[in-house]
Design a protein around this motif. Sequence first.
Motif, PDB file in Angstrom:
ATOM      1  N   LEU A  10       3.912  -2.075   7.145  1.00 38.34           N
ATOM      2  CA  LEU A  10       4.890  -2.726   6.271  1.00 38.34           C
ATOM      3  C   LEU A  10       5.019  -4.197   6.670  1.00 38.34           C
ATOM      4  CD1 LEU A  10       7.007  -2.524   4.025  1.00 38.34           C
ATOM      5  CD2 LEU A  10       8.682  -1.864   5.772  1.00 38.34           C
ATOM      6  N   LYS A  11       4.695  -5.079   5.745  1.00 37.30           N
ATOM      7  CA  LYS A  11       4.748  -6.525   5.995  1.00 37.30           C
ATOM      8  C   LYS A  11       6.072  -7.118   5.542  1.00 37.30           C
ATOM      9  CE  LYS A  11       2.234 -10.782   4.832  1.00 37.30           C
ATOM     10  NZ  LYS A  11       1.081 -11.317   4.030  1.00 37.30           N
ATOM     11  N   ALA A  12       6.560  -6.678   4.369  1.00 36.15           N
ATOM     12  CA  ALA A  12       7.811  -7.209   3.822  1.00 36.15           C
ATOM     13  C   ALA A  12       8.451  -6.160   2.923  1.00 36.15           C
ATOM     14  CB  ALA A  12       7.545  -8.490   3.030  1.00 36.15           C
ATOM     15  N   ARG A  13       9.766  -6.108   2.913  1.00 32.73           N
ATOM     16  CA  ARG A  13      10.460  -5.127   2.062  1.00 32.73           C
ATOM     17  C   ARG A  13      10.363  -5.563   0.609  1.00 32.73           C
ATOM     18  NH1 ARG A  13      12.338  -1.612   5.440  1.00 32.73           N
ATOM     19  NH2 ARG A  13      13.081  -2.230   7.503  1.00 32.73           N
ATOM     20  N   PRO A  14       9.885  -4.672  -0.256  1.00 37.88           N
ATOM     21  CA  PRO A  14       9.720  -5.058  -1.660  1.00 37.88           C
ATOM     22  C   PRO A  14      11.046  -5.119  -2.411  1.00 37.88           C
ATOM     23  CG  PRO A  14       9.174  -2.749  -1.365  1.00 37.88           C
ATOM     24  CD  PRO A  14       9.457  -3.297   0.005  1.00 37.88           C
ATOM     25  N   VAL A  15      11.111  -6.001  -3.382  1.00 44.03           N
ATOM     26  CA  VAL A  15      12.196  -6.019  -4.361  1.00 44.03           C
ATOM     27  C   VAL A  15      11.570  -5.557  -5.669  1.00 44.03           C
ATOM     28  CG1 VAL A  15      13.876  -7.419  -5.602  1.00 44.03           C
ATOM     29  CG2 VAL A  15      13.381  -7.893  -3.189  1.00 44.03           C
ATOM     30  N   GLY A  16      11.978  -4.395  -6.133  1.00 43.02           N
ATOM     31  CA  GLY A  16      11.281  -3.802  -7.268  1.00 43.02           C
ATOM     32  C   GLY A  16      10.041  -3.079  -6.792  1.00 43.02           C
ATOM     33  N   GLU A  17       8.963  -3.215  -7.537  1.00 45.11           N
ATOM     34  CA  GLU A  17       7.733  -2.498  -7.192  1.00 45.11           C
ATOM     35  C   GLU A  17       7.063  -3.086  -5.954  1.00 45.11           C
ATOM     36  OE1 GLU A  17       5.078  -2.429 -10.482  1.00 45.11           O
ATOM     37  OE2 GLU A  17       6.307  -1.028 -11.655  1.00 45.11           O
ATOM     38  N   PRO A  18       6.525  -2.223  -5.080  1.00 42.72           N
ATOM     39  CA  PRO A  18       5.707  -2.730  -3.977  1.00 42.72           C
ATOM     40  C   PRO A  18       4.503  -3.486  -4.542  1.00 42.72           C
ATOM     41  CG  PRO A  18       6.279  -0.433  -3.623  1.00 42.72           C
ATOM     42  CD  PRO A  18       6.690  -0.761  -5.028  1.00 42.72           C
ATOM     43  N   SER A  19       4.077  -4.518  -3.830  1.00 43.13           N
ATOM     44  CA  SER A  19       2.953  -5.339  -4.278  1.00 43.13           C
ATOM     45  C   SER A  19       2.027  -5.588  -3.094  1.00 43.13           C
ATOM     46  CB  SER A  19       3.458  -6.670  -4.829  1.00 43.13           C
ATOM     47  OG  SER A  19       4.067  -7.426  -3.782  1.00 43.13           O
ATOM     48  N   ALA A  20       1.010  -6.411  -3.314  1.00 44.18           N
ATOM     49  CA  ALA A  20       0.074  -6.737  -2.235  1.00 44.18           C
ATOM     50  C   ALA A  20       0.791  -7.388  -1.063  1.00 44.18           C
ATOM     51  CB  ALA A  20      -1.012  -7.659  -2.768  1.00 44.18           C
ATOM     52  N   GLU A  21       1.886  -8.099  -1.355  1.00 43.14           N
ATOM     53  CA  GLU A  21       2.634  -8.790  -0.299  1.00 43.14           C
ATOM     54  C   GLU A  21       3.453  -7.827   0.558  1.00 43.14           C
ATOM     55  OE1 GLU A  21       2.501 -10.027  -3.545  1.00 43.14           O
ATOM     56  OE2 GLU A  21       0.894 -11.304  -2.746  1.00 43.14           O
ATOM     57  N   THR A  22       3.581  -6.578   0.116  1.00 42.12           N
ATOM     58  CA  THR A  22       4.364  -5.588   0.863  1.00 42.12           C
ATOM     59  C   THR A  22       3.629  -5.120   2.109  1.00 42.12           C
ATOM     60  OG1 THR A  22       5.335  -4.813  -1.233  1.00 42.12           O
ATOM     61  CG2 THR A  22       5.523  -3.342   0.667  1.00 42.12           C
ATOM     62  N   TRP A  23       2.286  -5.177   2.089  1.00 44.08           N
ATOM     63  CA  TRP A  23       1.486  -4.478   3.103  1.00 44.08           C
ATOM     64  C   TRP A  23       0.595  -5.400   3.916  1.00 44.08           C
ATOM     65  CZ3 TRP A  23       3.667   0.023   2.950  1.00 44.08           C
ATOM     66  CH2 TRP A  23       4.102   0.558   1.728  1.00 44.08           C
ATOM     67  N   CYS A 244      17.034  16.108  -6.898  1.00 41.41           N
ATOM     68  CA  CYS A 244      15.951  16.036  -5.921  1.00 41.41           C
ATOM     69  C   CYS A 244      15.449  14.605  -5.770  1.00 41.41           C
ATOM     70  CB  CYS A 244      14.806  16.954  -6.353  1.00 41.41           C
ATOM     71  SG  CYS A 244      13.374  16.887  -5.273  1.00 41.41           S
ATOM     72  N   GLY A 245      15.375  13.886  -6.886  1.00 41.26           N
ATOM     73  CA  GLY A 245      14.868  12.519  -6.851  1.00 41.26           C
ATOM     74  C   GLY A 245      15.207  11.796  -8.128  1.00 41.26           C
ATOM     75  N   ALA A 246      14.865  10.499  -8.146  1.00 44.83           N
ATOM     76  CA  ALA A 246      15.139   9.673  -9.327  1.00 44.83           C
ATOM     77  C   ALA A 246      14.062   8.613  -9.445  1.00 44.83           C
ATOM     78  CB  ALA A 246      16.523   9.039  -9.230  1.00 44.83           C
ATOM     79  N   ILE A 247      12.835   9.069  -9.652  1.00 46.13           N
ATOM     80  CA  ILE A 247      11.697   8.156  -9.587  1.00 46.13           C
ATOM     81  C   ILE A 247      11.766   7.053 -10.641  1.00 46.13           C
ATOM     82  CG2 ILE A 247      10.134   9.450 -11.105  1.00 46.13           C
ATOM     83  CD1 ILE A 247       7.927   8.860  -8.967  1.00 46.13           C
ATOM     84  N   SER A 248      12.506   7.301 -11.728  1.00 45.61           N
ATOM     85  CA  SER A 248      12.643   6.265 -12.756  1.00 45.61           C
ATOM     86  C   SER A 248      13.472   5.085 -12.265  1.00 45.61           C
ATOM     87  CB  SER A 248      13.295   6.845 -14.014  1.00 45.61           C
ATOM     88  OG  SER A 248      14.675   7.119 -13.800  1.00 45.61           O
ATOM     89  N   GLN A 249      14.194   5.251 -11.160  1.00 42.19           N
ATOM     90  CA  GLN A 249      15.111   4.220 -10.676  1.00 42.19           C
ATOM     91  C   GLN A 249      14.661   3.544  -9.373  1.00 42.19           C
ATOM     92  OE1 GLN A 249      18.111   3.693 -12.697  1.00 42.19           O
ATOM     93  NE2 GLN A 249      16.668   4.908 -13.919  1.00 42.19           N
ATOM     94  N   TYR A 250      13.616   4.059  -8.746  1.00 41.51           N
ATOM     95  CA  TYR A 250      13.289   3.606  -7.398  1.00 41.51           C
ATOM     96  C   TYR A 250      12.874   2.143  -7.308  1.00 41.51           C
ATOM     97  CZ  TYR A 250      13.402   8.467  -5.777  1.00 41.51           C
ATOM     98  OH  TYR A 250      13.787   9.739  -5.453  1.00 41.51           O
ATOM     99  N   ASN A 251      12.243   1.617  -8.356  1.00 42.85           N
ATOM    100  CA  ASN A 251      11.768   0.237  -8.308  1.00 42.85           C
ATOM    101  C   ASN A 251      12.661  -0.725  -9.086  1.00 42.85           C
ATOM    102  OD1 ASN A 251       9.411   0.617  -6.688  1.00 42.85           O
ATOM    103  ND2 ASN A 251       8.436   1.621  -8.432  1.00 42.85           N
ATOM    104  N   ASN A 252      13.890  -0.289  -9.386  1.00 40.69           N
ATOM    105  CA  ASN A 252      14.825  -1.151 -10.114  1.00 40.69           C
ATOM    106  C   ASN A 252      15.119  -2.428  -9.337  1.00 40.69           C
ATOM    107  OD1 ASN A 252      15.037   0.802 -12.047  1.00 40.69           O
ATOM    108  ND2 ASN A 252      17.249   1.069 -11.891  1.00 40.69           N
TER     109      ASN A 252
END
Length: 335
Positions: A10-23, A244-252
């Motif tokens: 983990l390089k940086a905490r994502p805001v919204g969707e993880p991107s190339a800059e996350t890793w 159980c989960g809320a995958i529609s909301q995880y990258n909000n």
Amino acid sequence: MTTINKQWRLKARPVGEPSAETWDYTETELPAITDGQLLIRVDYISIDPAMRGWLNDAKSYIAPVQIGDVMRAGTVGEVIESKHEKFVVGDYVAGHDGVQSYAVSDGTGLHKVDPNLAPLPYYLGVLGMPGMTGYFGLLKTGQPKAGETVVVSGAAGAVGSLVGQIAKIKGCRVVGIAGGAEKCKFLVDELGFDATIDYKNEDVKKALKKTCPNGVDVYFDNVGGDILNDVLTQINLRARIVICGAISQYNNTTAVKGPSNYLSLLVNRARMEGIVVFDNIKEYPIAMKEIAGWIQSGDIKVKDHIVEGIETFPETLMMLFNGENFGKLVLKVEG
């Protein structure tokens, strides 16, 4: 044997969707093990929606992955070197050893698995954390009774597909919500669901009225958002909603969308309860034995979606949130 350990950190905490800059992708030499340790060649890595939550620096049921750490993930692989009294070379083990091709462990959190009893990816899916989630979430929290209507969202995924099949074993009418005609056809034709709703091409609220003419007794929610809100309009007296989960909301990037129809819980004296699979860890062997029996008898069918090459991890993870996976998503370390 290669002496290179490929790792995603983990390089940086994502805001919204993880991107190339996350890793950060790194390659390091294998460390030497000391007394009480073992070296595992990781063969398969589990790709799960929960991984997105582990990236957030927020209070949760488990500590977040720290910046610079190897990304947490469920794994299964072979012991190739051991100075541990309980593990020998040639043992296959499952645990949470991260997104890397080799792992050093002191044995904590590891358990042995038998590749002759089931394919290794099964121990990350139907006989692993997703399987335990579906089993305990439905049976212990949802408490389905024969003749009731059970609705499950994310029905073509690792958890949802098992929930639906167990509900059928228990004598329930099962309606699955999934995205796309191919997934919906698979749920009915291959897994025995009674009906499906294609949320990508149907009005979910209208389709619920059609497919659940007697209302909804148990709703197993993997997606949250609008679909949860729609199901709440159709629940019966004493209904049980399993969160159980809320995958529609995880990258909000905005606030999580909660259910505006929550007063339906009051009117119907219904219960909405969240689940965390680790709460049932002492009972895992019971669940694994019963699920394995259902697989052997043909009552449960398994579908894995295997992507090859650890180098593809960032793109493979995003398949979950784009609805691209069909079955349990697993990363095979070596392509």
